[in-house]
Design a protein around this motif. Structure first.
Motif: not given
Length: 294
Positions: A24-28, A98-107
């Motif tokens: 949910a936090r990762q936008g998935v 790959p970068d904790s400042s991003s989210t899985l959805a953005r990556a």
């Protein structure tokens, strides 16, 4: 862009909440495939209504763990879901950008824009250790801080993909590697924290007491997991693993090709050759050997 994870679970009340919270936090968004759990797995999944939960589907178990049934249903669901990208996930996994400042959805959106359609994950296996053998479900991510990188073969966790027109194949590689025509794999692996068990007692229940399908045993799908007995499940010392400090500092160098419990199983075989230690444990042994020679 919509990303949907299909999360397989059987009696995973200890870790499922953390897995779904992270997605949910990762936008998935996520659909939970419940393999006839008898604990609070269904209730925990239900609590995510309105927070990324697409639905919960029951998959009959019939008293035996049959991975092929789960994978075939996941293939169908992946083809049917209204999503741009789909991910095959187990309940004891934490998938990350790959970068904790991003989210899985953005990556994933960046990977998509670059023209790739499949993403591999680098697995980092976290275990309880002799010095800290018990971890509570509420905060295991905070307290269980010892890990090793695991990579038995290239692209071992290739299971996030852009949905093609035809159904994908998850069965051939037992869910570890998706197969479809025209695959273009992103060059950088994403990190994945894997928590197989939170205590020795849970490991015994999850692996040594599990009934595995015999046909899948013959295919060697379950490997060492299908051969474990309770006495073979021994926790490593903290010195054998690496200390977790942050997701961005996860160390993928010198990955193990076998899991630690598999090594212990091999040592228990009559006439087996000792397994060479790796990483920090190997360095400690070299230092000890030099000190003995002084």
């Amino acid at each position: 862009m919509r990303i949907a994870a299909i999360v397989g679970a059987y009696n995973e009340e200890l870790v499922l909440g953390a897995c779904l919270e992270n997605l949910a936090r990762q936008g998935v968004e996520f659909l939970v495939l419940d393999n006839d759990s008898t604990d609070r797995t269904h209730a925990i999944a239900s609590s995510f209504g309105g927070r990324g939960l697409i639905g919960i589907e029951r998959l009959p178990r019939h008293g035996t763990f049959r991975l092929i049934d789960q994978l075939r249903r996941k293939e169908q669901l992946a083809h049917e879901l209204d999503a741009d990208w789909v991910m095959h996930v187990d309940a004891d996994e934490i998938r990350l950008a790959p970068d904790s400042s991003s989210t899985l959805a953005r990556a994933v959106a960046e990977v998509d824009a670059a023209g790739f359609n499949a993403i591999n994950f680098q697995e980092f296996t976290f275990l309880p250790v002799l010095e800290a053998p018990q971890h509570a479900a509420a905060d295991f991510e905070r307290t269980m801080r010892w890990y090793y990188p695991f990579l038995p073969k290239p692209n071992h966790r290739l299971n996030l993909w852009k949905k093609p027109r035809k159904p994908v194949d998850l069965v051939t590689h037992a869910g570890h590697r998706v197969k479809f025509a025209g695959m273009r794999i992103a060059p950088k692996a994403f990190p994945m924290r894997h928590y197989p068990f939170l205590s020795r007692e849970q490991a015994v229940e999850k692996y040594a007491h599990r009934s595995f399908d015999e046909a899948e045993r013959r295919r060697r799908w379950h490997g060492w997991r299908g051969r474990l007995s309770p006495e073979m499940i021994q926790l490593p010392a903290a010195s054998e693993l690496r200390l977790y400090t942050s997701d961005d500092a996860l160390d993928a160098s010198e990955p193990r090709k076998t899991h630690i419990l598999e090594d212990r199983l091999e040592r228990a075989r009559p006439g087996s050759r000792p397994v060479k230690p790796t990483g920090l444990a190997r360095w400690i042994e070299r230092i000890a050997w030099r000190l003995r020679r002084l």
